[in-house]
Scaffold this motif. Structure first.
Motif, PDB file in Angstrom:
ATOM      1  N   ALA A 114     -22.072   7.570   6.231  1.00 17.33           N
ATOM      2  CA  ALA A 114     -22.386   7.645   4.805  1.00 17.33           C
ATOM      3  C   ALA A 114     -23.870   7.942   4.598  1.00 17.33           C
ATOM      4  O   ALA A 114     -24.238   8.745   3.732  1.00 17.33           O
ATOM      5  CB  ALA A 114     -21.998   6.337   4.118  1.00 17.33           C
ATOM      6  N   TYR A 115     -24.728   7.312   5.373  1.00 23.63           N
ATOM      7  CA  TYR A 115     -26.159   7.618   5.277  1.00 23.63           C
ATOM      8  C   TYR A 115     -26.454   9.021   5.788  1.00 23.63           C
ATOM      9  O   TYR A 115     -27.314   9.720   5.257  1.00 23.63           O
ATOM     10  CB  TYR A 115     -26.996   6.586   6.041  1.00 23.63           C
ATOM     11  N   GLY A 116     -25.742   9.450   6.815  1.00 24.90           N
ATOM     12  CA  GLY A 116     -25.939  10.795   7.351  1.00 24.90           C
ATOM     13  C   GLY A 116     -25.562  11.880   6.369  1.00 24.90           C
ATOM     14  O   GLY A 116     -26.135  12.972   6.377  1.00 24.90           O
ATOM     15  N   SER A 117     -24.608  11.593   5.484  1.00 23.29           N
ATOM     16  CA  SER A 117     -24.209  12.604   4.496  1.00 23.29           C
ATOM     17  C   SER A 117     -25.284  12.832   3.439  1.00 23.29           C
ATOM     18  O   SER A 117     -25.224  13.817   2.708  1.00 23.29           O
ATOM     19  CB  SER A 117     -22.888  12.206   3.844  1.00 23.29           C
ATOM     20  N   LEU A 118     -26.275  11.943   3.349  1.00 18.95           N
ATOM     21  CA  LEU A 118     -27.371  12.124   2.397  1.00 18.95           C
ATOM     22  C   LEU A 118     -28.464  13.053   2.921  1.00 18.95           C
ATOM     23  O   LEU A 118     -29.317  13.493   2.159  1.00 18.95           O
ATOM     24  CB  LEU A 118     -27.987  10.764   2.041  1.00 18.95           C
TER      25      LEU A 118
ATOM     26  N   PRO B 293     -15.439   1.093  14.015  1.00 20.07           N
ATOM     27  CA  PRO B 293     -15.271   2.137  12.997  1.00 20.07           C
ATOM     28  C   PRO B 293     -15.959   1.800  11.676  1.00 20.07           C
ATOM     29  O   PRO B 293     -16.444   2.692  10.980  1.00 20.07           O
ATOM     30  CB  PRO B 293     -13.763   2.241  12.823  1.00 20.07           C
ATOM     31  N   ALA B 294     -16.024   0.516  11.330  1.00 24.03           N
ATOM     32  CA  ALA B 294     -16.701   0.128  10.092  1.00 24.03           C
ATOM     33  C   ALA B 294     -18.197   0.401  10.187  1.00 24.03           C
ATOM     34  O   ALA B 294     -18.814   0.889   9.236  1.00 24.03           O
ATOM     35  CB  ALA B 294     -16.439  -1.347   9.794  1.00 24.03           C
ATOM     36  N   ARG B 295     -18.803   0.104  11.344  1.00 28.26           N
ATOM     37  CA  ARG B 295     -20.239   0.392  11.533  1.00 28.26           C
ATOM     38  C   ARG B 295     -20.500   1.887  11.482  1.00 28.26           C
ATOM     39  O   ARG B 295     -21.474   2.344  10.878  1.00 28.26           O
ATOM     40  CB  ARG B 295     -20.718  -0.183  12.863  1.00 28.26           C
ATOM     41  N   TRP B 296     -19.627   2.676  12.109  1.00 26.46           N
ATOM     42  CA  TRP B 296     -19.810   4.122  12.095  1.00 26.46           C
ATOM     43  C   TRP B 296     -19.599   4.707  10.698  1.00 26.46           C
ATOM     44  O   TRP B 296     -20.207   5.729  10.346  1.00 26.46           O
ATOM     45  CB  TRP B 296     -18.890   4.802  13.112  1.00 26.46           C
TER      46      TRP B 296
ATOM     47  N   GLY C 246     -31.925  28.501   7.054  1.00 28.38           N
ATOM     48  CA  GLY C 246     -31.302  27.994   5.843  1.00 28.38           C
ATOM     49  C   GLY C 246     -31.422  26.485   5.747  1.00 28.38           C
ATOM     50  O   GLY C 246     -31.382  25.772   6.747  1.00 28.38           O
ATOM     51  N   LEU C 247     -31.598  26.002   4.544  1.00 31.61           N
ATOM     52  CA  LEU C 247     -31.661  24.567   4.267  1.00 31.61           C
ATOM     53  C   LEU C 247     -30.694  24.302   3.124  1.00 31.61           C
ATOM     54  O   LEU C 247     -30.739  24.965   2.085  1.00 31.61           O
ATOM     55  CB  LEU C 247     -33.084  24.161   3.864  1.00 31.61           C
ATOM     56  N   ARG C 248     -29.800  23.321   3.333  1.00 35.05           N
ATOM     57  CA  ARG C 248     -28.812  23.010   2.311  1.00 35.05           C
ATOM     58  C   ARG C 248     -28.769  21.507   2.116  1.00 35.05           C
ATOM     59  O   ARG C 248     -28.712  20.746   3.080  1.00 35.05           O
ATOM     60  CB  ARG C 248     -27.442  23.521   2.754  1.00 35.05           C
ATOM     61  N   TRP C 249     -28.789  21.099   0.861  1.00 34.15           N
ATOM     62  CA  TRP C 249     -28.767  19.672   0.550  1.00 34.15           C
ATOM     63  C   TRP C 249     -27.778  19.463  -0.578  1.00 34.15           C
ATOM     64  O   TRP C 249     -28.009  19.897  -1.707  1.00 34.15           O
ATOM     65  CB  TRP C 249     -30.158  19.211   0.167  1.00 34.15           C
ATOM     66  N   ASP C 250     -26.649  18.847  -0.277  1.00 37.37           N
ATOM     67  CA  ASP C 250     -25.619  18.587  -1.267  1.00 37.37           C
ATOM     68  C   ASP C 250     -25.685  17.124  -1.690  1.00 37.37           C
ATOM     69  O   ASP C 250     -25.525  16.227  -0.868  1.00 37.37           O
ATOM     70  CB  ASP C 250     -24.221  18.874  -0.694  1.00 37.37           C
ATOM     71  N   LEU C 251     -25.925  16.907  -2.943  1.00 36.85           N
ATOM     72  CA  LEU C 251     -25.924  15.548  -3.484  1.00 36.85           C
ATOM     73  C   LEU C 251     -24.881  15.483  -4.592  1.00 36.85           C
ATOM     74  O   LEU C 251     -24.802  16.355  -5.445  1.00 36.85           O
ATOM     75  CB  LEU C 251     -27.302  15.183  -4.051  1.00 36.85           C
ATOM     76  N   SER C 252     -24.103  14.433  -4.558  1.00 39.28           N
ATOM     77  CA  SER C 252     -23.105  14.205  -5.600  1.00 39.28           C
ATOM     78  C   SER C 252     -23.010  12.703  -5.814  1.00 39.28           C
ATOM     79  O   SER C 252     -23.560  11.910  -5.046  1.00 39.28           O
ATOM     80  CB  SER C 252     -21.756  14.782  -5.189  1.00 39.28           C
ATOM     81  N   GLY C 253     -22.310  12.338  -6.848  1.00 38.14           N
ATOM     82  CA  GLY C 253     -22.112  10.916  -7.101  1.00 38.14           C
ATOM     83  C   GLY C 253     -21.379  10.233  -5.971  1.00 38.14           C
ATOM     84  O   GLY C 253     -21.686   9.103  -5.590  1.00 38.14           O
ATOM     85  N   ARG C 254     -20.418  10.934  -5.404  1.00 38.60           N
ATOM     86  CA  ARG C 254     -19.657  10.381  -4.282  1.00 38.60           C
ATOM     87  C   ARG C 254     -20.548  10.170  -3.061  1.00 38.60           C
ATOM     88  O   ARG C 254     -20.464   9.148  -2.384  1.00 38.60           O
ATOM     89  CB  ARG C 254     -18.501  11.306  -3.935  1.00 38.60           C
TER      90      ARG C 254
ATOM     91  N   LEU D 257     -23.818   9.750  -3.079  1.00 37.46           N
ATOM     92  CA  LEU D 257     -24.821   8.726  -3.356  1.00 37.46           C
ATOM     93  C   LEU D 257     -24.241   7.310  -3.320  1.00 37.46           C
ATOM     94  O   LEU D 257     -24.946   6.358  -2.973  1.00 37.46           O
ATOM     95  CB  LEU D 257     -25.473   8.987  -4.715  1.00 37.46           C
ATOM     96  N   THR D 258     -22.970   7.157  -3.658  1.00 33.08           N
ATOM     97  CA  THR D 258     -22.363   5.822  -3.647  1.00 33.08           C
ATOM     98  C   THR D 258     -21.652   5.504  -2.330  1.00 33.08           C
ATOM     99  O   THR D 258     -21.205   4.378  -2.134  1.00 33.08           O
ATOM    100  CB  THR D 258     -21.354   5.675  -4.802  1.00 33.08           C
ATOM    101  N   ALA D 259     -21.550   6.473  -1.428  1.00 29.89           N
ATOM    102  CA  ALA D 259     -20.831   6.259  -0.160  1.00 29.89           C
ATOM    103  C   ALA D 259     -21.436   5.149   0.697  1.00 29.89           C
ATOM    104  O   ALA D 259     -20.692   4.339   1.261  1.00 29.89           O
ATOM    105  CB  ALA D 259     -20.741   7.563   0.628  1.00 29.89           C
ATOM    106  N   PRO D 260     -22.786   5.046   0.839  1.00 28.32           N
ATOM    107  CA  PRO D 260     -23.312   3.949   1.669  1.00 28.32           C
ATOM    108  C   PRO D 260     -22.928   2.563   1.139  1.00 28.32           C
ATOM    109  O   PRO D 260     -22.550   1.688   1.920  1.00 28.32           O
ATOM    110  CB  PRO D 260     -24.825   4.163   1.624  1.00 28.32           C
TER     111      PRO D 260
END
Length: 149
Positions: free
Chosen positions: A68-72, A60-63, A111-119, A121-124
């Motif tokens: 986290a990278y996938g959310s970017l 689970p830690a590896r996933w 449609g193309l959607r890209w959500d960036l937030s501080g959370r 960006l710091t998740a990885p």
């Protein structure tokens, strides 16, 4: 007579209750099994429930890091539709009726959607720290297991 034969067979089959125990004879010595330290550690790692439970946290830690990278990444959506309306008559009121012809409709969407937030960006970095902590817990469980052996 049959009852007495059965009783006699039962008495012969059971050990004698009246026989005295001989306390002068020593009990047989338990057999010793020798294992090398590596073999004992290998068996302990394979069979220790506490150690195996700690190992289960690694996947689970590896996933978590992968997610986290996938959310970017941006998300893409594609859709389409098609419709058909047959011929007929349109009643426009006041007795005015107009004939209509058949037609086909279609629609397409991309449609193309890209959500960036501080959370996001710091998740990885946060997930990597959690993965390192999990790896250290596994190392600590291994050291404790080695100490127990």
């Amino acid at each position: 007579m049959n009852r007495w034969c059965g009783l006699f067979a039962l008495i012969c089959a059971l050990p004698s209750w009246t026989a005295a125990q001989d306390s002068t004879t020593a009990a047989p010595a338990p057999q010793l099994v020798s294992l090398s330290l590596d073999e004992a550690l290998r068996q302990a790692r394979a069979n220790s429930p506490a150690y195996r439970q700690t190992l289960n946290d690694a996947s689970p830690a590896r996933w978590g890091v992968r997610n986290a990278y996938g959310s970017l990444l941006p998300s893409v959506s594609v859709s389409s539709d098609i419709g058909y309306t047959g011929s007929g008559e349109a009643n426009l009121g006041s007795g005015f009726i107009q004939p209509t012809s058949a037609f086909i409709t279609s629609g397409y969407s991309l449609g193309l959607r890209w959500d960036l937030s501080g959370r996001a960006l710091t998740a990885p970095a946060r997930q990597k720290a959690l993965q390192r902590a999990t790896d250290e817990e596994i190392t600590g469980a291994g050291v404790a297991l080695t100490e127990d052996i």
